[in-house]
Design an enzyme around this catalytic site. Structure first.
Site, PDB file in Angstrom:
ATOM      1  N   TRP A 201       0.914  -1.032   0.034  1.00 33.91           N
ATOM      2  CA  TRP A 201      -0.077   0.062   0.094  1.00 33.91           C
ATOM      3  C   TRP A 201       1.182   0.869  -0.373  1.00 33.91           C
ATOM      4  O   TRP A 201       1.127   1.182   0.606  1.00 33.91           O
ATOM      5  CB  TRP A 201      -1.159  -0.127   1.159  1.00 33.91           C
ATOM      6  N   ASP A 368     -15.907  11.594  -3.934  1.00 35.63           N
ATOM      7  CA  ASP A 368     -14.898  10.326  -3.441  1.00 35.63           C
ATOM      8  C   ASP A 368     -16.424   9.391  -2.297  1.00 35.63           C
ATOM      9  O   ASP A 368     -17.499   9.432  -2.156  1.00 35.63           O
ATOM     10  CB  ASP A 368     -14.276  10.315  -2.845  1.00 35.63           C
ATOM     11  N   ASP A 369     -15.647   8.815  -1.204  1.00 35.26           N
ATOM     12  CA  ASP A 369     -16.178   7.942  -0.302  1.00 35.26           C
ATOM     13  C   ASP A 369     -16.960   9.451   0.771  1.00 35.26           C
ATOM     14  O   ASP A 369     -16.879  10.176   0.906  1.00 35.26           O
ATOM     15  CB  ASP A 369     -14.885   7.098   0.974  1.00 35.26           C
ATOM     16  N   TRP A 479     -14.074   2.442  -9.041  1.00 35.35           N
ATOM     17  CA  TRP A 479     -14.944   1.337  -8.728  1.00 35.35           C
ATOM     18  C   TRP A 479     -13.739   0.666  -7.194  1.00 35.35           C
ATOM     19  O   TRP A 479     -12.577   0.230  -8.226  1.00 35.35           O
ATOM     20  CB  TRP A 479     -15.736  -0.007  -9.099  1.00 35.35           C
ATOM     21  N   ASP A 480     -14.138   0.901  -6.061  1.00 35.14           N
ATOM     22  CA  ASP A 480     -12.901   0.591  -5.093  1.00 35.14           C
ATOM     23  C   ASP A 480     -12.969  -1.209  -4.528  1.00 35.14           C
ATOM     24  O   ASP A 480     -14.441  -1.991  -4.733  1.00 35.14           O
ATOM     25  CB  ASP A 480     -12.760   1.410  -4.237  1.00 35.14           C
ATOM     26  N   ASN A 482     -11.043  -2.186  -1.747  1.00 33.41           N
ATOM     27  CA  ASN A 482      -9.867  -1.988   0.171  1.00 33.41           C
ATOM     28  C   ASN A 482     -10.055  -3.319   0.830  1.00 33.41           C
ATOM     29  O   ASN A 482      -8.990  -2.835   1.801  1.00 33.41           O
ATOM     30  CB  ASN A 482     -10.949  -0.554   0.677  1.00 33.41           C
ATOM     31  N   CYS A 528     -10.061   0.771  -8.681  1.00 34.47           N
ATOM     32  CA  CYS A 528      -9.514   1.057  -7.735  1.00 34.47           C
ATOM     33  C   CYS A 528      -9.440   0.110  -6.865  1.00 34.47           C
ATOM     34  O   CYS A 528     -10.144  -0.445  -6.454  1.00 34.47           O
ATOM     35  CB  CYS A 528      -9.754   2.513  -7.443  1.00 34.47           C
ATOM     36  N   ASP A 550      -2.579   4.864  -3.653  1.00 32.06           N
ATOM     37  CA  ASP A 550      -2.862   6.113  -2.441  1.00 32.06           C
ATOM     38  C   ASP A 550      -2.091   7.368  -2.203  1.00 32.06           C
ATOM     39  O   ASP A 550      -1.655   8.079  -2.138  1.00 32.06           O
ATOM     40  CB  ASP A 550      -3.368   5.307  -1.615  1.00 32.06           C
TER      41      ASP A 550
HETATM   42  C1  GLA Z   1      -9.241   3.452  -0.834  1.00 34.23           C
HETATM   43  C2  GLA Z   1      -8.807   4.538  -2.360  1.00 34.23           C
HETATM   44  C3  GLA Z   1      -8.799   6.224  -2.149  1.00 34.23           C
HETATM   45  C4  GLA Z   1     -10.117   6.287  -1.660  1.00 34.23           C
HETATM   46  C5  GLA Z   1     -10.442   5.736  -0.424  1.00 34.23           C
HETATM   47  C6  GLA Z   1     -12.035   6.148  -0.027  1.00 34.23           C
HETATM   48  O1  GLA Z   1      -8.454   3.557   0.135  1.00 34.23           O
HETATM   49  O2  GLA Z   1      -7.528   4.050  -2.739  1.00 34.23           O
HETATM   50  O3  GLA Z   1      -8.566   6.481  -3.426  1.00 34.23           O
HETATM   51  O4  GLA Z   1     -10.693   5.915  -2.800  1.00 34.23           O
HETATM   52  O5  GLA Z   1     -10.852   3.705  -0.588  1.00 34.23           O
HETATM   53  O6  GLA Z   1     -12.546   5.001   1.943  1.00 34.23           O
END
Ligand code: GLA
Length: 738
Positions: A201, A368-369, A479-480, A482, A528, A550
């Site tokens: 990361w 974003d989020d 579209w994430d 994580n 993403c 990131d």
């Molecule tokens: C991930 C993405 C970031 C952002 C966050 C939002 O870490 O890589 O760019 O969108 O989620 O929670």
């Protein structure tokens, strides 16, 4: 065109010399030499050949620079005995093998039958050609397992796509424990170095090299997803090859689940490169009459070094892989709210950012989020894809309308395959996640992975996204994804079917992307995954761009981007200009430096524009306009990595050249000047030597004695002297054909 009799006679002579010939119209050709039982594919600068040996096994014969059309490859034969211990199967350069007959290296496929039998030997059966694809069927010597290999050579690059489909034509289910797309053999030699990418990361795309020696190097992901710890790409170069010279073999897998690429040097010094599903914890139950197709494995050959290997990959991605191939639209300049607002998104705040973004020439505004459910931190809300009423009391429409009125389109962040335990979705369906009965459910970023292999979960995810896109005028989804998998159980199905999740999950992920794109053809999607955790040729076929990292520190990015472009085209490499000092390193960089670093890919802005001063807006406005003038060259041209930022280098430089060589852009960076040394002269590459190019600087300066117009030969051989001194300096120069 007049076809003379002599030409016709010559063509017939060539065809007769080769045997059965199948020439495809599209610039690549497939031939089968009946007498020698040799298949041969030719395209661009590459020839690939394999044959059926005296025992019916498929053997790799040649993979390298293109041979003359008149050359005939000798038939494949069983190699002479090397010792009395190992069967010859360990020396045969088998294109695709079953695990059986005493094979000790990576097989193509390994199967367990219900009677406990685990021996599989695949022999040639038949072939067919449809369009540009060669199909070769193999069958086990005794059981009704048929494997159909696919070979397709790309006319523009000579890159070969291989995959295998395993059909169970027996009367009982079987379990496939390993399934590779292909095994590639390099010319017999000790003279190889492997290059591969690793990362973590905020630190993606480290370039690693190690000599190819007896034994095996495994590149892999066991995470259920592509991962960033290794990228599904390899390059093997001759030891004397470098960025600009020498032979390189390279390839990449098209799979977004657990994968493996194994580079083996066997005991007679043959190099075998196999890739496909990761065999770890793999066990795909295949019903009678059913079949399993492996991911595609693409691989090519370059004769002009690692730089050319990358350019061939980029060309393949632009012309064959991306959804809009062969002519992808240029990426719009986007703004993203994440680093500015975090989870604190609301209507007035986003509108204020949108107004400022529009004023500098941004074309797409992405929220974003934080816009949905009870999403005030990463602890809650994932899974509940309904607009948060406190933050957006009137829904998303007022924001979207304002964004449109400002002349931009609108994009939104989603993370569809995930759920927070603190969500309405999880409270209603705790059994929808990957888990193992009675075992802890390990969380990552406070979230669990929905089991997308389940039909009900697939339907829920598709419907949620379809509703979102149908009810709102959305042009783009980020579209994430994580976290990686843990406890990948599927208790709702029979114990011996649970491992099918490794394949079925990804198939459903691809299926949802496909269906959404079909129903909403104007929507673009970014892949993403906590940065660059889901980048591969499979997802690239269904998405328009990827989030690189990131880590948005513009200096760190030079190294990350250099690793990225080994395998992936700058066209999809999203790079935002963010605030300084950066959150990553507390490093202070000028706005111009940050722009130039991001302008080497697909430009975005992710800074908190509320903190910008008037001069920042002026700089941004100017550089966004400059970027729009050069972006087609940067995104879709040929990339030359002139000076590497790796290994603590004090300088780095890249150059992009448009396909017609009419335009080029040079980006150059100085980490830190020392002891009064001038910046080294930069020599351009890939220009038309005889054409005249006029130069102008976008940023930074060059030696005032530099001619403003000179030949391509001049810029490539005499070069250009940039005036850079100090820490973290940057320059960009444009070359336009007169
Ligand atoms: C991930 C993405 C970031 C952002 C966050 C939002 O870490 O890589 O760019 O969108 O989620 O929670």
């Amino acid at each position: 065109m007049r076809v003379t009799r002599a030409v016709v006679v010559m063509l017939i002579a060539i065809i007769v010399a080769i045997g059965d010939a199948h020439a495809a119209a599209s610039g690549q050709s497939i031939h089968f030499d009946q007498a020698n039982k040799v298949f041969r594919l030719d395209a661009a600068k590459v020839t690939y050949a394999f044959g059926v040996d005296d025992k019916g096994r498929l053997q790799s014969l040649y993979w390298g620079p293109r041979l003359d059309a008149s050359d005939r490859l000798p038939p494949a034969v069983t190699p002479p005995k090397a010792d009395g211990i190992d069967g010859d199967i360990n020396r045969v350069r088998q294109e695709y093998s079953g695990w059986g007959g005493g094979l000790y290296y990576e097989p193509g496929v390994k199967i367990t039958f219900p009677d406990g039998n685990r021996d599989l030997e695949l022999h040639y059966q038949s072939y067919s050609i449809k369009g540009d694809t060669l199909y070769v069927a193999l069958k086990d010597i005794e059981r009704a397992i048929v494997v159909t290999l696919e070979y397709e050579m790309d006319a523009g690059t000579g890159i070969v796509r291989r995959s295998a489909t395993i059909s169970n034509q027996t009367a009982t289910p079987v379990v496939i424990e390993q399934a590779n797309a292909a095994t590639w053999f390099l010319p017999r030699s000790r003279d190889y170095t492997l290059r591969f990418l690793s990362g973590r990361w905020a630190g993606e795309n480290d370039i690693n090299e190690r000599p190819v020696q007896p034994g095996k190097t495994v590149l892999e992901s066991r995470r259920g997803t592509t991962g960033m710890q290794n990228e599904p790409w390899f390059a093997v170069r001759r030891n004397d090859a470098d960025e600009t010279h020498g032979q390189v073999w390279f390839g990449a897998l098209a799979w977004s689940g657990s994968w493996q690429i194994a580079i083996e040097q066997d005991q007679v010094e043959q190099v075998r490169i196999s890739g496909g599903f990761n065999p770890f914890d793999f066990g795909y139950k295949l019903a009678p009459g059913a079949s399993l197709s492996t991911p595609s494995f693409y691989a090519g050959v370059a004769t002009d070094g690692l730089g050319e290997a990358s350019r061939l990959m980029h060309r393949l991605e632009l012309t064959k892989i991306l959804p809009q191939a062969p002519a992808p639209r240029v990426r719009p300049v986007l703004y993203n709210s994440w680093e500015a607002t975090g989870f604190k998104v609301d209507e007035p705040g986003q509108i204020a950012l949108a107004e400022k973004a529009a004023s500098i020439g941004v074309e797409r505004f992405v929220m974003d989020d934080g816009w949905f459910g009870a999403r005030n931190s990463d602890k809650a809300g994932l899974g509940d894809w309904v607009v948060n009423q406190q933050k957006f009391p009137h829904g998303l429409k007022p924001l979207i309308d304002r964004v449109h009125a400002l002349g931009m389109d609108f994009g939104l962040w989603v993370e569809p395959e995930m759920v927070n335990p603190d969500s309405d979705l999880y409270r209603a369906h705790p059994d929808w996640v990957l888990y193992m009965n009675g075992r802890p459910r390990t969380e990552g970023r406070n979230q669990l992975v929905l089991n997308l292999a389940r039909a009900d979960v697939r339907a829920y995810v598709y419907n949620a996204l379809d509703k979102l896109l149908s009810e709102n005028d959305i042009a783009f989804l980020k579209w994430d994804y994580n976290r990686s998998w843990s406890e990948p159980g599927w208790p709702a199905v029979a114990p011996d079917e649970q491992k099918n999740v490794y394949v079925d999950f990804i198939r459903n992920y691809y299926g949802i992307l496909q269906e959404l794109r079909k129903k909403h053809p104007n929507v673009e999607i970014e892949s993403c995954s906590s940065g660059g955790g889901r980048i591969d040729l499979g997802v690239m076929h269904l998405t328009d761009e990827v989030w690189t990292s990131d880590n948005t520190d513009a200096f760190d990015r030079l190294r990350i981007q250099d690793g990225f472009t080994q395998a992936w085209t700058p066209a999809v490499m999203m790079a935002w200009v963010t605030d300084s000092p950066t959150w990553v390193n507390s490093r202070t960089l000028s706005l111009e430096y940050r722009f130039l670093s991001s302008m080497q890919g697909s430009l975005g802005i992710g800074a908190d524009l509320n903190k910008w001063q008037p001069q920042d807006f002026a700089t941004a406005r100017r550089l966004v306009a400059e970027y729009k003038a050069i972006r087609k060259t940067v995104q879709q041209g040929s990339l030359y990595r002139l000076v590497s930022p790796q290994n603590g280098s004090e300088q780095s430089a890249t150059e992009s050249v448009s396909p017609d060589r009419a335009h080029a852009v040079l980006f150059a960076f100085l980490h830190s000047s020392t002891e009064n040394y001038p910046y080294p002269t930069v020599h351009l590459q890939g220009l038309d030597a005889n054409a005249k190019y006029r130069i102008h600087a976008i940023a930074g300066t060059f030696d005032p004695r530099t001619p403003l117009v000179a030949s391509g030969a001049y810029w490539m051989h005499a070069g250009i002297d940039l005036l850079m001194r100090g820490d973290f300096q940057a320059a960009a120069v444009v070359f336009d054909k007169e």
